[in-house]
Design a protein around this motif. Structure first.
Motif, PDB file in Angstrom:
ATOM      1  N   THR A   1      -5.043   5.769  -1.051  1.00 38.00           N
ATOM      2  CA  THR A   1      -4.158   4.604  -1.064  1.00 38.00           C
ATOM      3  C   THR A   1      -4.152   3.924  -2.431  1.00 38.00           C
ATOM      4  OG1 THR A   1      -4.584   4.190   1.287  1.00 38.00           O
ATOM      5  CG2 THR A   1      -3.680   2.364  -0.003  1.00 38.00           C
ATOM      6  N   ALA A   2      -2.954   3.623  -2.915  1.00 34.04           N
ATOM      7  CA  ALA A   2      -2.771   2.787  -4.094  1.00 34.04           C
ATOM      8  C   ALA A   2      -2.227   1.445  -3.615  1.00 34.04           C
ATOM      9  CB  ALA A   2      -1.796   3.435  -5.073  1.00 34.04           C
ATOM     10  N   SER A   3      -2.844   0.348  -4.054  1.00 34.49           N
ATOM     11  CA  SER A   3      -2.491  -0.971  -3.543  1.00 34.49           C
ATOM     12  C   SER A   3      -2.244  -1.931  -4.703  1.00 34.49           C
ATOM     13  CB  SER A   3      -3.621  -1.510  -2.655  1.00 34.49           C
ATOM     14  OG  SER A   3      -3.335  -2.805  -2.190  1.00 34.49           O
TER      15      SER A   3
ATOM     16  N   VAL B   1      -3.287  -2.351 -10.289  1.00 36.26           N
ATOM     17  CA  VAL B   1      -3.259  -1.555  -9.070  1.00 36.26           C
ATOM     18  C   VAL B   1      -4.674  -1.129  -8.709  1.00 36.26           C
ATOM     19  CG1 VAL B   1      -2.929   0.645 -10.273  1.00 36.26           C
ATOM     20  CG2 VAL B   1      -2.132   0.393  -7.913  1.00 36.26           C
ATOM     21  N   HIS B   2      -4.962  -1.088  -7.414  1.00 38.08           N
ATOM     22  CA  HIS B   2      -6.269  -0.638  -6.934  1.00 38.08           C
ATOM     23  C   HIS B   2      -6.105   0.718  -6.266  1.00 38.08           C
ATOM     24  CE1 HIS B   2     -10.244  -0.617  -5.141  1.00 38.08           C
ATOM     25  NE2 HIS B   2      -9.681  -0.392  -3.961  1.00 38.08           N
ATOM     26  N   LEU B   3      -6.908   1.699  -6.684  1.00 36.41           N
ATOM     27  CA  LEU B   3      -6.860   3.037  -6.104  1.00 36.41           C
ATOM     28  C   LEU B   3      -8.067   3.252  -5.202  1.00 36.41           C
ATOM     29  CD1 LEU B   3      -5.833   5.151  -9.242  1.00 36.41           C
ATOM     30  CD2 LEU B   3      -4.352   4.026  -7.556  1.00 36.41           C
TER      31      LEU B   3
ATOM     32  N   THR C   1       2.591   0.381 -10.622  1.00 36.42           N
ATOM     33  CA  THR C   1       2.483  -0.500 -11.783  1.00 36.42           C
ATOM     34  C   THR C   1       3.827  -0.633 -12.492  1.00 36.42           C
ATOM     35  OG1 THR C   1       0.158   0.084 -12.104  1.00 36.42           O
ATOM     36  CG2 THR C   1       1.311  -0.891 -13.971  1.00 36.42           C
TER      37      THR C   1
ATOM     38  N   GLY D   1      -0.230   5.333  -8.312  1.00 38.20           N
ATOM     39  CA  GLY D   1      -0.640   4.083  -8.940  1.00 38.20           C
ATOM     40  C   GLY D   1       0.220   3.735 -10.136  1.00 38.20           C
ATOM     41  N   GLU D   2       0.563   4.747 -10.937  1.00 41.48           N
ATOM     42  CA  GLU D   2       1.419   4.523 -12.103  1.00 41.48           C
ATOM     43  C   GLU D   2       2.808   4.058 -11.670  1.00 41.48           C
ATOM     44  OE1 GLU D   2       1.363   8.276 -14.020  1.00 41.48           O
ATOM     45  OE2 GLU D   2      -0.694   8.078 -14.779  1.00 41.48           O
TER      46      GLU D   2
ATOM     47  N   LEU E   1      -2.675  10.632  -6.246  1.00 43.57           N
ATOM     48  CA  LEU E   1      -2.997   9.212  -6.123  1.00 43.57           C
ATOM     49  C   LEU E   1      -2.773   8.456  -7.438  1.00 43.57           C
ATOM     50  CD1 LEU E   1      -4.037   6.907  -4.394  1.00 43.57           C
ATOM     51  CD2 LEU E   1      -6.379   7.582  -4.965  1.00 43.57           C
ATOM     52  N   GLU E   2      -3.240   9.030  -8.542  1.00 38.37           N
ATOM     53  CA  GLU E   2      -3.071   8.341  -9.826  1.00 38.37           C
ATOM     54  C   GLU E   2      -1.586   8.182 -10.172  1.00 38.37           C
ATOM     55  OE1 GLU E   2      -5.295   9.735 -13.095  1.00 38.37           O
ATOM     56  OE2 GLU E   2      -7.235   9.593 -12.062  1.00 38.37           O
TER      57      GLU E   2
ATOM     58  N   ASP F   1       0.842  -1.190   0.000  1.00 32.20           N
ATOM     59  CA  ASP F   1       0.000   0.000   0.000  1.00 32.20           C
ATOM     60  C   ASP F   1       0.878   1.240   0.000  1.00 32.20           C
ATOM     61  OD1 ASP F   1      -2.235  -1.593   0.156  1.00 32.20           O
ATOM     62  OD2 ASP F   1      -2.574  -1.267   2.290  1.00 32.20           O
TER      63      ASP F   1
END
Length: 315
Positions: A265-267, A257-259, A250, A246-247, A242-243, A233
Motif C-alpha cells: 500500500t502507498a498512502s 507518501v508512505h509505503l 506524489t 508511490g511516485e 509499489l514504488e 491508499d
C-alpha cells in the motif's frame, strides 16, 4: 478533586541515571476509559505501577479515587483492580476455583466468596466453563477470567496494562466487550496498549507519552484530525510496483507518501479529496501499474501516533 478519579501532577521516576518519567501530569474522568499510549520504553507501565502502589515515585503527587498513593497505599489498593500483561490465574484450577480463591484472599467469607465467584463467572460469560480447568480455556477466556478476578472487590478504578497482548481478533473482541460493560456500570479504566485500534475502539480520551513526557492529550478523533484532511491508499497487486505507485501519488497529489511493503500500500494525505482522486485517476490511466484497490479514508490513530512519536520504536 471533583470530577477526577485519577489525578497526577509532576510525577517523576528515575532508575539510576535513566529518567523513566519526567514531570507527568494526568487527569482521568470518572466512568471513562482513558488510554495511555506511547512507544516501548515511554513510561506507560511505570505510571501504572506507581498508581497501583507497586513502585514509588521520586517526585510529584498522585491521587486515585481521592486517595494519596504515597500517604495511604493500603486504601488505594482496596479501591483498585489491576490486570497486567500476563495472566495470573492458576491454569490447573477451574475458573470457579480461581475466582473463589481470589475472593478468599480478599477476605470475603466462604459463602460470600462462592456467591461472588458465581456472579463474576456469569457476568463475564464464563458460566458454562466454570468447572473446566483454565488450561483448556482460549486466550480470550483467560483474559476475561483475569479481569473477573480483578473485580472481586468491585473496584471503582481498573488498571489494564496491555490486556490483549497475544490474543487473536476474537479474543480481543471478547475483552473489549467486557471492558465496555464495566464502564457502562460506572467503573473507571486506565488502559495501556500497543494496539492503536484498541484505544480507538475503547478510549474516550488518550494521553500519549514519549521518553517519559506527555506529548499529547485529546480524544482519539481530535488526535486524528490534527493530521488534517483525508488519506488515499493505493494498493498494488505486485510488490515490485509499489514504488511506482508511490511516485504516481506524489506526482498527482503532492506531499509525502508512505509505503507499506507488508500490505503493498502507498498512502498519502490529501486536503481536497475530489481533486486528488481526479488527478490520481488521470495518472493511473496511462501508468503500467496494476491495482488491487483504491481507498479514500480518514486518518487512523496509528498514523496520528506515528506523526507524534516518530517511528515509535524505543527498544
Amino acid at each position: 478533586m471533583y470530577g477526577v478519579v485519577i489525578s497526577v501532577d509532576g510525577m517523576r521516576k528515575r532508575y539510576g541515571s535513566k529518567t523513566a518519567l519526567d514531570g507527568i501530569r494526568l487527569e482521568v474522568a470518572p466512568g471513562r476509559v482513558h488510554g495511555l499510549l506511547g512507544p516501548n520504553g515511554a513510561g506507560k507501565t511505570t505510571v501504572v505501577r506507581i498508581l497501583t502502589t507497586l513502585t514509588a515515585m521520586d517526585e510529584g503527587s498522585a491521587l486515585v479515587d481521592g486517595i494519596d498513593v504515597r500517604a495511604d497505599p493500603a486504601r488505594v489498593r482496596m479501591r483498585i483492580g489491576l490486570v497486567g500483561q500476563y495472566s495470573t490465574v492458576d491454569e490447573e484450577l477451574t475458573g470457579w476455583q480461581n475466582l473463589e480463591l481470589y475472593a478468599r484472599l480478599h477476605h470475603l467469607p466462604a459463602r460470600r466468596a462462592r456467591t461472588r465467584a458465581r456472579e463474576l463467572l456469569e457476568r463475564f460469560g464464563l458460566g458454562e466453563a466454570a468447572g473446566r480447568r483454565v488450561c483448556t480455556y482460549s486466550g480470550g477466556m483467560r483474559r476475561r477470567l483475569d479481569i473477573a478476578a480483578s473485580m472481586v472487590r468491585a473496584p471503582s478504578v481498573l488498571f489494564l496494562d496491555e490486556p490483549t497482548t497475544g490474543l487473536d481478533p476474537r479474543g480481543r473482541g471478547q475483552v473489549w466487550d467486557s471492558v465496555r460493560e464495566l464502564v457502562a456500570e460506572g467503573t473507571t479504566v486506565l488502559l495501556t496498549t500497543q494496539y492503536l485500534d484498541e484505544a480507538d475502539q475503547l478510549a474516550d480520551r488518550v494521553t500519549v507519552l514519549d521518553r517519559g513526557r506527555v506529548i499529547a492529550e485529546a480524544a482519539p478523533r481530535e488526535l486524528k484530525s490534527r493530521l488534517g484532511g483525508d488519506r488515499i491508499d493505493v494498493i498494488v497487486r505486485e510488490p515490485g510496483q509499489l514504488e511506482r505507485a508511490g511516485e504516481l501519488l506524489t506526482g498527482a497529489v503532492g506531499g509525502a507518501v508512505h509505503l507499506d511493503p507488508e500490505t503493498n500500500t502507498a498512502s498519502i494525505g490529501v486536503t481536497d479529496r475530489l481533486a486528488a482522486l481526479d488527478n490520481l485517476v488521470r495518472a493511473l490511466r496511462s501508468a503500467p501499474v496494476e491495482l488491487a484497490d483504491i481507498e479514500l479514508r480518514q486518518p487512523t490513530l496509528d498514523e496520528a501516533f506515528l506523526a507524534l512519536t516518530g517511528d515509535g520504536d524505543r527498544r
